[in-house]
Scaffold this active site. Sequence first.
Site, short mmCIF file in Angstrom:
data_model
loop_
_atom_site.label_atom_id
_atom_site.label_comp_id
_atom_site.label_asym_id
_atom_site.label_seq_id
_atom_site.Cartn_x
_atom_site.Cartn_y
_atom_site.Cartn_z
N GLY A 200 -0.67 -10.25 -33.67
CA GLY A 200 -1.74 -10.66 -32.74
C GLY A 200 -2.99 -9.81 -32.89
O GLY A 200 -4.11 -10.33 -32.83
N CYS A 201 -2.80 -8.53 -33.09
CA CYS A 201 -3.94 -7.62 -33.23
C CYS A 201 -4.69 -7.88 -34.54
O CYS A 201 -5.92 -7.78 -34.60
CB CYS A 201 -3.47 -6.17 -33.17
SG CYS A 201 -2.65 -5.76 -31.61
N THR A 202 -3.95 -8.23 -35.58
CA THR A 202 -4.58 -8.56 -36.86
C THR A 202 -5.40 -9.83 -36.73
O THR A 202 -6.54 -9.91 -37.24
CB THR A 202 -3.50 -8.75 -37.96
OG1 THR A 202 -2.77 -7.52 -38.10
CG2 THR A 202 -4.14 -9.11 -39.29
N ALA B 176 -8.61 -8.96 -34.72
CA ALA B 176 -9.56 -8.17 -35.52
C ALA B 176 -10.23 -9.03 -36.59
O ALA B 176 -11.44 -8.89 -36.84
CB ALA B 176 -8.84 -7.00 -36.17
#
Length: 288
Positions: free
Chosen positions: A116-118, A121
Amino acid sequence: MPVELRKRKAPPPPPEPPAKRATATKKAAAPKKTAAAKVKDAVKETVTKVTEAATFTNGAAAASAEKPAVGDVITLDGFGGEIALQTGDSTTLAALAEKSKKGVVLFTYPKASTPGCTRQACMFRDEYTALATESGFDIYGLSTDSPKANTTFKEKQKLPYELLCDPGATLIGAIGLKKAPKGTTRGVFVVDKAGKVLAAQAGSPEGTVKVVREIVEGLNGEEKGENGEEKKGENGEEEKVVVEEGKKDEERAEEKKEAAAAAVVEEEKEEEVEKKEEDEKKAEEKKE
């Protein structure tokens, strides 16, 4: 003729000593306070009351400062404490705002290099030109990750913006996106150079990008005409209102709720994935 001896009379018993009278024990009288002592006590009591009132006031102010809301104006100096770039260099929110043209965008993420963070970003990466270069805002990713983890994340995903490391979650907590008891809530925080808060909310990867996009579009619209309205000119043309302000506010509030709910679901999924990966890694280590 024998002599008859007379018997002496027994001496009378000695008289009983008179009973002692109980003497009342007198309590030592408390020393009287001098006028100076009374004044000293009064001053001490007043100081205590003032201190308690100040503590309550400061506590309330600190609590309200933990979660700034849209429209609030914060004091940038000292806000959120000191943080570091992925390079390890120290900085502050005030310093970041100072060198920007219009303000700062902070998007928070729980852990670098997770799915999710990738995605989050990379979405900011793909819209970087419109959201940062052309808008005048500087974008930063913010997490509790170490400089090493964020450096790897930045290089692998080829992110055009800097990543901020906040291991103590001082800035993350100050903007209201710290998860109890520990962790980071995915969200976005936008502040202009004057310290006015333009956004402060949790959200999904897509939701955080959408918030920033709407702010940039709104500011661009204000430069052309307040809130997208075409005002009546000298030639008498009728004023056209694109969207009623009340309805727009309701829609935004509803979108914030949906985004926050989506963010919670997204984080739960990521935690499950991370736990599964850790369990698989431990199982492989045991086999070896």
